[in-house]
Design a protein around this motif. Sequence first.
Motif, PDB file in Angstrom:
ATOM      1  N   GLU A 230       0.853  -1.194   0.000  1.00 29.72           N
ATOM      2  CA  GLU A 230       0.000   0.000   0.000  1.00 29.72           C
ATOM      3  C   GLU A 230       0.878   1.230   0.000  1.00 29.72           C
ATOM      4  N   ILE A 231       0.486   2.220  -0.797  1.00 27.28           N
ATOM      5  CA  ILE A 231       1.256   3.468  -0.788  1.00 27.28           C
ATOM      6  C   ILE A 231       0.376   4.602  -0.278  1.00 27.28           C
TER       7      ILE A 231
ATOM      8  N   PHE B  13      -4.149   5.409  -4.690  1.00 28.42           N
ATOM      9  CA  PHE B  13      -3.458   5.357  -3.393  1.00 28.42           C
ATOM     10  C   PHE B  13      -4.388   4.834  -2.309  1.00 28.42           C
ATOM     11  N   ARG B  14      -3.818   4.156  -1.326  1.00 30.79           N
ATOM     12  CA  ARG B  14      -4.612   3.690  -0.179  1.00 30.79           C
ATOM     13  C   ARG B  14      -4.977   4.862   0.721  1.00 30.79           C
ATOM     14  N   ARG B  15      -3.969   5.715   0.932  1.00 32.54           N
ATOM     15  CA  ARG B  15      -4.195   6.892   1.782  1.00 32.54           C
ATOM     16  C   ARG B  15      -3.624   8.123   1.101  1.00 32.54           C
TER      17      ARG B  15
ATOM     18  N   ASP C 296       4.938   5.344   3.066  1.00 29.29           N
ATOM     19  CA  ASP C 296       4.651   6.731   2.717  1.00 29.29           C
ATOM     20  C   ASP C 296       5.582   7.110   1.567  1.00 29.29           C
ATOM     21  N   ALA C 297       5.110   7.989   0.689  1.00 27.10           N
ATOM     22  CA  ALA C 297       5.966   8.482  -0.402  1.00 27.10           C
ATOM     23  C   ALA C 297       5.362   9.781  -0.905  1.00 27.10           C
TER      24      ALA C 297
ATOM     25  N   LEU D  12       9.230   4.728  -6.349  1.00 25.91           N
ATOM     26  CA  LEU D  12       8.870   3.586  -5.499  1.00 25.91           C
ATOM     27  C   LEU D  12       7.899   2.661  -6.241  1.00 25.91           C
ATOM     28  N   VAL D  13       6.877   3.267  -6.863  1.00 27.76           N
ATOM     29  CA  VAL D  13       5.883   2.480  -7.606  1.00 27.76           C
ATOM     30  C   VAL D  13       6.563   1.763  -8.767  1.00 27.76           C
ATOM     31  N   HIS D  14       7.410   2.488  -9.502  1.00 23.13           N
ATOM     32  CA  HIS D  14       8.109   1.922 -10.657  1.00 23.13           C
ATOM     33  C   HIS D  14       8.974   0.738 -10.228  1.00 23.13           C
ATOM     34  N   MET D  15       9.722   0.908  -9.142  1.00 23.94           N
ATOM     35  CA  MET D  15      10.596  -0.180  -8.682  1.00 23.94           C
ATOM     36  C   MET D  15       9.782  -1.428  -8.345  1.00 23.94           C
ATOM     37  N   PHE D  16       8.704  -1.241  -7.569  1.00 20.04           N
ATOM     38  CA  PHE D  16       7.910  -2.415  -7.180  1.00 20.04           C
ATOM     39  C   PHE D  16       7.208  -3.024  -8.392  1.00 20.04           C
TER      40      PHE D  16
END
Length: 315
Positions: free
Chosen positions: A9-10, A43-45, A232-233, A256-260
Amino acid sequence: MKIGADNIEINEVAPRDGLQIEPQLVPTADKIAFIDQLSTCGFRRIEVTSFTSPRAIPALADAQEVMQGIRRDPDVIYTALIPNLKGLERALAVGIDECNIVMSCSETHNRANLRMTRAQSKQQLLDIIEQAQAHNLPCNVSLSTAFGCPFEGDIAPEQVLALSQEFMAAGATGITLCDTTGMAYPTQVTQLCAQHIAHIPASALTLHLHNTRGMALANALAGWGEGITRFDAAAGGLGGCPYAPGASGNVSTEELVHMFECMWINTGVNLNRLLDIVKDLPALVQRPLSSPLLTAGTRLQTHPAPAWLAEHFAA
Ligand code: COA
Ligand code: ZN
Protein backbone atom coordinates in the motif's frame (compact mmCIF):
# COMPACT_ATOMS: atom_id res chain seq x y z
CA MET A 1 17.72 -10.26 -0.88
CA LYS A 2 14.68 -11.20 1.18
CA ILE A 3 11.39 -11.36 -0.74
CA GLY A 4 8.37 -9.61 0.77
CA ALA A 5 4.63 -9.44 0.08
CA ASP A 6 3.04 -9.41 -3.40
CA ASN A 7 0.78 -6.48 -2.53
CA ILE A 8 1.80 -3.23 -0.90
CA GLU A 9 0.00 0.00 0.00
CA ILE A 10 1.26 3.47 -0.79
CA ASN A 11 0.27 6.52 1.19
CA GLU A 12 0.77 9.72 -0.79
CA VAL A 13 2.09 12.42 1.53
CA ALA A 14 3.10 15.19 -0.91
CA PRO A 15 0.15 17.47 -0.05
CA ARG A 16 1.35 17.50 3.59
CA ASP A 17 5.05 16.57 3.89
CA GLY A 18 5.74 17.99 0.42
CA LEU A 19 3.96 21.30 0.56
CA GLN A 20 4.83 22.10 4.22
CA ILE A 21 8.38 23.04 3.25
CA GLU A 22 7.81 24.74 -0.13
CA PRO A 23 9.00 28.37 -0.09
CA GLN A 24 6.19 29.61 -2.37
CA LEU A 25 2.71 29.37 -0.89
CA VAL A 26 0.52 27.13 -3.03
CA PRO A 27 -2.98 28.65 -3.39
CA THR A 28 -5.72 26.67 -1.62
CA ALA A 29 -7.61 25.97 -4.88
CA ASP A 30 -4.45 24.51 -6.45
CA LYS A 31 -3.88 22.25 -3.44
CA ILE A 32 -7.46 20.99 -3.73
CA ALA A 33 -7.05 20.31 -7.47
CA PHE A 34 -3.75 18.49 -6.78
CA ILE A 35 -5.33 16.26 -4.14
CA ASP A 36 -8.36 15.57 -6.36
CA GLN A 37 -6.01 14.40 -9.11
CA LEU A 38 -4.06 12.22 -6.66
CA SER A 39 -7.39 10.67 -5.63
CA THR A 40 -7.67 9.13 -9.12
CA CYS A 41 -4.31 7.30 -8.92
CA GLY A 42 -5.17 4.37 -6.64
CA PHE A 43 -3.46 5.36 -3.39
CA ARG A 44 -4.61 3.69 -0.18
CA ARG A 45 -4.20 6.89 1.78
CA ILE A 46 -3.59 10.54 1.02
CA GLU A 47 -2.18 12.77 3.75
CA VAL A 48 -4.09 15.90 2.88
CA THR A 49 -2.63 18.51 5.22
CA SER A 50 -1.63 19.12 8.83
CA PHE A 51 -3.61 20.75 11.62
CA THR A 52 -0.56 22.40 13.10
CA SER A 53 -0.02 25.93 14.35
CA PRO A 54 -0.09 28.32 11.38
CA ARG A 55 2.93 30.04 12.92
CA ALA A 56 4.90 26.76 12.85
CA ILE A 57 3.75 25.68 9.38
CA PRO A 58 2.38 28.71 7.50
CA ALA A 59 2.21 26.76 4.22
CA LEU A 60 -0.61 24.61 5.60
CA ALA A 61 -2.59 27.27 7.45
CA ASP A 62 -5.53 26.55 5.13
CA ALA A 63 -5.94 22.97 6.42
CA GLN A 64 -9.66 23.29 7.11
CA GLU A 65 -10.50 24.82 3.71
CA VAL A 66 -8.48 22.15 1.92
CA MET A 67 -10.09 19.32 3.86
CA GLN A 68 -13.54 20.70 3.14
CA GLY A 69 -12.79 21.45 -0.50
CA ILE A 70 -11.54 18.07 -1.74
CA ARG A 71 -13.65 15.43 -3.47
CA ARG A 72 -13.52 12.28 -1.40
CA ASP A 73 -13.20 8.90 -3.07
CA PRO A 74 -14.69 6.29 -0.72
CA ASP A 75 -11.78 3.93 -1.49
CA VAL A 76 -9.17 6.41 -0.25
CA ILE A 77 -8.44 7.12 3.41
CA TYR A 78 -7.95 10.88 3.83
CA THR A 79 -5.63 11.50 6.73
CA ALA A 80 -3.98 14.57 8.29
CA LEU A 81 -1.04 15.19 10.58
CA ILE A 82 -1.98 16.33 14.08
CA PRO A 83 0.53 17.46 16.73
CA ASN A 84 -1.76 18.33 19.69
CA LEU A 85 -5.32 18.38 21.04
CA LYS A 86 -6.06 21.71 19.41
CA GLY A 87 -5.17 20.17 16.06
CA LEU A 88 -7.56 17.27 16.73
CA GLU A 89 -10.36 19.72 17.53
CA ARG A 90 -9.81 21.54 14.21
CA ALA A 91 -9.68 18.26 12.29
CA LEU A 92 -12.84 16.92 13.91
CA ALA A 93 -14.68 20.07 12.88
CA VAL A 94 -14.10 19.32 9.18
CA GLY A 95 -13.98 15.53 9.28
CA ILE A 96 -11.00 13.32 8.47
CA ASP A 97 -10.91 9.53 8.00
CA GLU A 98 -7.83 8.95 10.14
CA CYS A 99 -5.45 10.98 12.33
CA ASN A 100 -1.72 10.80 11.90
CA ILE A 101 -0.36 12.02 15.22
CA VAL A 102 3.30 12.79 15.62
CA MET A 103 6.16 12.94 18.08
CA SER A 104 9.91 12.39 17.83
CA CYS A 105 11.97 9.59 19.27
CA SER A 106 14.69 12.09 20.22
CA GLU A 107 14.24 14.81 22.81
CA THR A 108 15.96 17.62 20.87
CA HIS A 109 14.03 17.14 17.63
CA ASN A 110 10.77 16.88 19.56
CA ARG A 111 11.51 20.17 21.31
CA ALA A 112 12.51 21.89 18.03
CA ASN A 113 9.59 20.56 16.00
CA LEU A 114 6.78 20.50 18.53
CA ARG A 115 7.98 22.89 21.25
CA MET A 116 7.24 20.27 23.88
CA THR A 117 9.29 17.74 25.81
CA ARG A 118 8.82 14.15 24.70
CA ALA A 119 6.91 13.50 27.94
CA GLN A 120 4.50 16.34 27.16
CA SER A 121 4.06 15.17 23.56
CA LYS A 122 3.47 11.59 24.66
CA GLN A 123 0.75 12.71 27.05
CA GLN A 124 -0.92 14.83 24.32
CA LEU A 125 -0.81 11.87 21.95
CA LEU A 126 -2.30 9.49 24.51
CA ASP A 127 -5.08 12.04 25.13
CA ILE A 128 -5.66 12.37 21.37
CA ILE A 129 -5.89 8.58 20.98
CA GLU A 130 -8.49 8.47 23.76
CA GLN A 131 -10.56 11.25 22.20
CA ALA A 132 -10.21 9.83 18.70
CA GLN A 133 -11.50 6.49 19.96
CA ALA A 134 -14.55 8.26 21.36
CA HIS A 135 -15.18 9.52 17.80
CA ASN A 136 -14.41 6.13 16.22
CA LEU A 137 -11.48 7.72 14.44
CA PRO A 138 -8.45 5.49 13.70
CA CYS A 139 -5.22 6.98 15.02
CA ASN A 140 -1.82 6.25 13.51
CA VAL A 141 1.31 7.39 15.37
CA SER A 142 4.25 8.69 13.34
CA LEU A 143 7.52 8.44 15.23
CA SER A 144 9.97 10.98 13.82
CA THR A 145 13.76 10.47 13.95
CA ALA A 146 13.27 6.70 14.48
CA PHE A 147 16.45 5.99 12.51
CA GLY A 148 18.54 8.87 13.79
CA CYS A 149 18.24 12.49 14.89
CA PRO A 150 20.02 15.39 13.15
CA PHE A 151 20.85 16.83 16.58
CA GLU A 152 21.58 13.72 18.65
CA GLY A 153 22.75 11.06 16.18
CA ASP A 154 21.76 7.41 16.61
CA ILE A 155 18.61 6.46 18.47
CA ALA A 156 18.50 3.16 20.38
CA PRO A 157 16.08 0.82 18.58
CA GLU A 158 14.76 -0.39 21.97
CA GLN A 159 13.67 3.18 22.70
CA VAL A 160 11.70 3.35 19.43
CA LEU A 161 10.09 -0.04 20.05
CA ALA A 162 9.09 0.95 23.59
CA LEU A 163 7.24 4.00 22.25
CA SER A 164 5.55 1.95 19.52
CA GLN A 165 4.40 -0.66 22.02
CA GLU A 166 3.11 1.94 24.45
CA PHE A 167 1.03 3.65 21.74
CA MET A 168 -0.31 0.36 20.34
CA ALA A 169 -1.31 -0.70 23.87
CA ALA A 170 -3.12 2.65 24.25
CA GLY A 171 -5.21 2.00 21.14
CA ALA A 172 -3.20 3.39 18.22
CA THR A 173 -4.19 1.66 14.99
CA GLY A 174 -0.74 1.84 13.44
CA ILE A 175 2.84 3.05 13.82
CA THR A 176 4.89 4.82 11.18
CA LEU A 177 8.65 4.60 11.56
CA CYS A 178 9.92 7.88 10.13
CA ASP A 179 13.39 8.48 8.76
CA THR A 180 12.91 12.22 9.04
CA THR A 181 16.27 13.26 7.60
CA GLY A 182 17.39 10.27 5.56
CA MET A 183 19.74 8.82 8.18
CA ALA A 184 18.49 5.23 7.80
CA TYR A 185 20.53 2.57 6.02
CA PRO A 186 19.30 -0.82 4.81
CA THR A 187 20.63 -3.15 7.53
CA GLN A 188 19.36 -0.73 10.19
CA VAL A 189 15.91 -0.75 8.55
CA THR A 190 16.00 -4.56 8.54
CA GLN A 191 16.83 -4.61 12.24
CA LEU A 192 14.25 -2.06 13.41
CA CYS A 193 11.48 -3.57 11.27
CA ALA A 194 12.27 -7.12 12.44
CA GLN A 195 12.28 -5.98 16.08
CA HIS A 196 8.89 -4.32 15.58
CA ILE A 197 7.31 -7.21 13.67
CA ALA A 198 8.19 -9.53 16.56
CA HIS A 199 5.74 -7.51 18.69
CA ILE A 200 3.39 -5.59 16.36
CA PRO A 201 1.54 -6.99 13.30
CA ALA A 202 3.35 -6.00 10.10
CA SER A 203 0.02 -4.80 8.68
CA ALA A 204 0.00 -2.01 11.31
CA LEU A 205 3.46 -0.72 10.41
CA THR A 206 4.41 1.92 7.82
CA LEU A 207 7.82 3.13 6.68
CA HIS A 208 8.28 6.86 6.01
CA LEU A 209 11.58 7.32 4.21
CA HIS A 210 13.46 10.39 3.04
CA ASN A 211 16.01 10.26 0.26
CA THR A 212 18.35 12.86 1.75
CA ARG A 213 21.39 10.62 1.24
CA GLY A 214 20.13 8.54 -1.66
CA MET A 215 19.24 5.43 0.35
CA ALA A 216 15.43 5.62 0.38
CA LEU A 217 14.70 2.95 -2.26
CA ALA A 218 17.28 0.60 -0.76
CA ASN A 219 15.69 1.16 2.65
CA ALA A 220 12.21 0.50 1.24
CA LEU A 221 13.44 -2.83 -0.18
CA ALA A 222 14.99 -3.76 3.17
CA GLY A 223 11.69 -3.04 4.95
CA TRP A 224 9.65 -4.90 2.33
CA GLY A 225 11.92 -7.93 2.75
CA GLU A 226 11.12 -7.97 6.47
CA GLY A 227 7.36 -7.92 5.79
CA ILE A 228 6.50 -4.20 5.70
CA THR A 229 3.62 -3.56 3.27
CA ARG A 230 2.81 0.10 3.91
CA PHE A 231 4.98 2.95 2.62
CA ASP A 232 4.65 6.73 2.72
CA ALA A 233 5.97 8.48 -0.40
CA ALA A 234 5.69 11.90 -2.05
CA ALA A 235 5.05 12.59 -5.73
CA GLY A 236 8.11 14.19 -7.31
CA GLY A 237 10.11 13.38 -4.17
CA LEU A 238 8.88 16.59 -2.54
CA GLY A 239 9.14 17.17 1.16
CA GLY A 240 11.12 17.63 4.32
CA CYS A 241 10.76 18.71 7.92
CA PRO A 242 11.31 22.46 8.41
CA TYR A 243 12.66 21.79 11.93
CA ALA A 244 15.32 19.27 10.88
CA PRO A 245 18.52 20.71 9.39
CA GLY A 246 19.40 19.18 6.04
CA ALA A 247 16.03 17.51 5.59
CA SER A 248 15.17 16.93 1.97
CA GLY A 249 12.69 15.05 -0.15
CA ASN A 250 10.68 11.97 0.64
CA VAL A 251 11.19 8.83 -1.37
CA SER A 252 9.61 9.71 -4.69
CA THR A 253 6.28 7.97 -5.19
CA GLU A 254 6.83 7.40 -8.89
CA GLU A 255 10.23 5.79 -8.29
CA LEU A 256 8.87 3.59 -5.50
CA VAL A 257 5.88 2.48 -7.61
CA HIS A 258 8.11 1.92 -10.66
CA MET A 259 10.60 -0.18 -8.68
CA PHE A 260 7.91 -2.41 -7.18
CA GLU A 261 6.12 -2.72 -10.54
CA CYS A 262 9.37 -3.89 -12.17
CA MET A 263 9.39 -6.63 -9.54
CA TRP A 264 5.72 -7.52 -10.25
CA ILE A 265 4.61 -6.28 -6.83
CA ASN A 266 1.16 -4.73 -6.89
CA THR A 267 0.98 -1.18 -5.52
CA GLY A 268 -2.53 -0.35 -6.73
CA VAL A 269 -1.14 2.90 -8.16
CA ASN A 270 -1.62 3.90 -11.81
CA LEU A 271 1.93 5.01 -12.69
CA ASN A 272 1.05 6.78 -15.95
CA ARG A 273 -1.61 8.85 -14.26
CA LEU A 274 0.82 9.69 -11.46
CA LEU A 275 3.54 10.72 -13.93
CA ASP A 276 1.07 13.11 -15.57
CA ILE A 277 0.63 14.78 -12.19
CA VAL A 278 4.38 14.85 -11.53
CA LYS A 279 4.85 16.64 -14.88
CA ASP A 280 2.77 19.53 -13.55
CA LEU A 281 4.48 19.77 -10.15
CA PRO A 282 7.00 22.49 -11.12
CA ALA A 283 4.05 24.75 -11.98
CA LEU A 284 2.36 23.92 -8.66
CA VAL A 285 5.40 24.70 -6.50
CA GLN A 286 6.83 27.37 -8.80
CA ARG A 287 10.35 25.97 -9.02
CA PRO A 288 12.12 23.52 -11.30
CA LEU A 289 12.12 19.88 -10.24
CA SER A 290 13.93 16.99 -11.82
CA SER A 291 12.29 13.60 -12.02
CA PRO A 292 14.59 10.92 -13.47
CA LEU A 293 11.59 8.83 -14.49
CA LEU A 294 10.17 11.68 -16.53
CA THR A 295 13.53 12.29 -18.15
CA ALA A 296 14.42 8.67 -18.94
CA GLY A 297 10.95 7.14 -19.18
CA THR A 298 9.91 3.92 -17.47
CA ARG A 299 12.19 0.90 -17.81
CA LEU A 300 10.58 -0.61 -20.91
CA GLN A 301 9.73 2.66 -22.60
CA THR A 302 11.98 2.02 -25.58
CA HIS A 303 13.32 4.58 -28.04
CA PRO A 304 13.48 4.49 -31.85
CA ALA A 305 16.79 3.11 -33.09
CA PRO A 306 19.12 5.75 -34.64
CA ALA A 307 18.02 6.52 -38.22
CA TRP A 308 21.48 5.76 -39.67
CA LEU A 309 21.34 2.13 -38.49
CA ALA A 310 19.02 1.00 -41.29
CA GLU A 311 21.21 2.56 -43.96
CA HIS A 312 24.47 1.29 -42.47
CA PHE A 313 23.28 -2.32 -42.31
CA ALA A 314 21.27 -2.22 -45.59
CA ALA A 315 24.09 -3.64 -47.73
N1 COA B 1 -3.63 24.53 15.23
C1 COA B 1 -3.76 25.86 15.16
N2 COA B 1 -3.26 26.69 16.09
C2 COA B 1 -2.61 26.14 17.14
C3 COA B 1 -2.45 24.76 17.24
C4 COA B 1 -2.98 23.93 16.23
N3 COA B 1 -2.85 22.61 16.26
N4 COA B 1 -1.77 24.51 18.37
C5 COA B 1 -1.52 25.69 18.95
N5 COA B 1 -2.02 26.68 18.20
C6 COA B 1 -1.97 28.12 18.47
C7 COA B 1 -2.49 28.45 19.86
O1 COA B 1 -3.89 28.63 19.82
C8 COA B 1 -1.75 29.71 20.16
O2 COA B 1 -2.33 30.80 19.45
P1 COA B 1 -2.37 32.28 20.06
O3 COA B 1 -0.95 32.68 20.22
O4 COA B 1 -3.09 33.04 19.01
O5 COA B 1 -3.09 32.13 21.34
C9 COA B 1 -0.38 29.47 19.53
O6 COA B 1 -0.61 28.51 18.48
C10 COA B 1 0.65 28.97 20.49
O7 COA B 1 0.11 27.83 21.16
P2 COA B 1 1.05 26.81 21.95
O8 COA B 1 0.22 25.72 22.50
O9 COA B 1 1.91 27.61 22.91
O10 COA B 1 1.87 26.20 20.77
P3 COA B 1 3.42 26.31 20.47
O11 COA B 1 3.75 27.65 19.93
O12 COA B 1 4.16 25.82 21.65
O13 COA B 1 3.57 25.24 19.28
C11 COA B 1 2.78 23.24 18.17
C12 COA B 1 3.27 23.86 19.48
C13 COA B 1 2.82 21.74 18.35
C14 COA B 1 1.37 23.70 17.91
C15 COA B 1 3.67 23.71 17.00
O14 COA B 1 5.01 23.56 17.33
C16 COA B 1 3.38 22.94 15.73
O15 COA B 1 2.32 23.08 15.15
N6 COA B 1 4.34 22.12 15.27
C17 COA B 1 4.15 21.28 14.09
C18 COA B 1 5.44 21.14 13.38
C19 COA B 1 5.31 20.29 12.14
O16 COA B 1 4.25 20.05 11.61
N7 COA B 1 6.47 19.84 11.66
C20 COA B 1 6.56 19.08 10.44
C21 COA B 1 5.95 17.75 10.46
S1 COA B 1 6.71 16.55 11.46
ZN1 ZN C 1 8.73 13.33 6.27
